[in-house]
Design an enzyme around this catalytic site. Structure first.
Site, PDB file in Angstrom:
ATOM      1  CG  HIS A 102      -0.294  -0.144   2.518  1.00  0.00           C
ATOM      2  ND1 HIS A 102       0.099  -1.367   3.003  1.00  0.00           N
ATOM      3  CD2 HIS A 102       0.083   0.765   3.445  1.00  0.00           C
ATOM      4  CE1 HIS A 102       0.669  -1.210   4.195  1.00  0.00           C
ATOM      5  NE2 HIS A 102       0.688   0.077   4.478  1.00  0.00           N
ATOM      6  CG  HIS A 104       0.827   5.333   4.188  1.00  0.00           C
ATOM      7  ND1 HIS A 104       0.006   5.253   5.296  1.00  0.00           N
ATOM      8  CD2 HIS A 104       1.574   4.201   4.203  1.00  0.00           C
ATOM      9  CE1 HIS A 104       0.254   4.120   5.947  1.00  0.00           C
ATOM     10  NE2 HIS A 104       1.200   3.456   5.303  1.00  0.00           N
TER      11      HIS A 104
END
Ligand code: 5GP
Ligand code: ZN
Length: 139
Positions: A102, A104
């Site tokens: 992922h 951010h």
């Protein structure tokens, strides 16, 4: 990559647990971080399960990064941010808590006091030369 049944982000990608969805396409999904570091802190994931940046095929990485760019641009505009950080942790030693790749997107505001600074440990010329040589040899 098949979904990992113990992975919270696979469950979010499959709609099995809710999220505050910002955007999705065939390969990627963007949603708000449940514990935001700043106003509008968002996460972008590939829909397939890849533990780290080293595991994802280039095409899907490209699609995820395109979504990062879209979301960052929208957050800057919508929230009148002054900047943003792109943060991406790989493995436990680097602070990765959720082992589904992922990114951010952390919108930043002048004087917001969000602490993401790296700091410098310093290095001698000989060390820099050694790291340069070793890394280059492995590309
Ligand atoms: P990491 O430290 O692995 O880079 O960051 C994981 C991030 O995922 C954290 O910022 C955390 O707040 C966020 N997170 C963990 N579980 C959930 C969840 O169930 N929903 C959402 N929206 N974010 C989550
Ligand atoms: Zn997963």
């Amino acid at each position: 990559m098949p979904a990992d049944e113990n992975c919270i982000f696979c469950k979010i990608a499959a709609g099995k647990i809710p999220c505050r969805k910002l955007f999705e396409d065939e390969y990627s999904l963007a949603f708000l971080d449940i514990e935001p570091a700043s106003k509008g802190h968002a996460l972008i994931i590939p829909k397939s399960h890849y533990p780290t940046l080293l595991d994802i095929p280039e095409m899907e990485l490209g699609r995820a990064i395109a979504t990062v760019q879209k979301v960052a641009a929208a957050a800057m505009k919508a929230l009148h941010a002054d900047g943003f950080n792109l943060v991406q942790n790989n493995r436990k030693a680097a602070g990765q808590a959720v082992h589904h790749l992922h990114f951010h997107v952390v919108p930043r505001f002048e004087g917001d006091n969000v602490r993401l600074t790296l700091g410098s440990k310093g290095a001698m010329e000989s060390e820099l030369a050694e790291w340069e040589k070793k890394i280059k040899e492995n590309i």
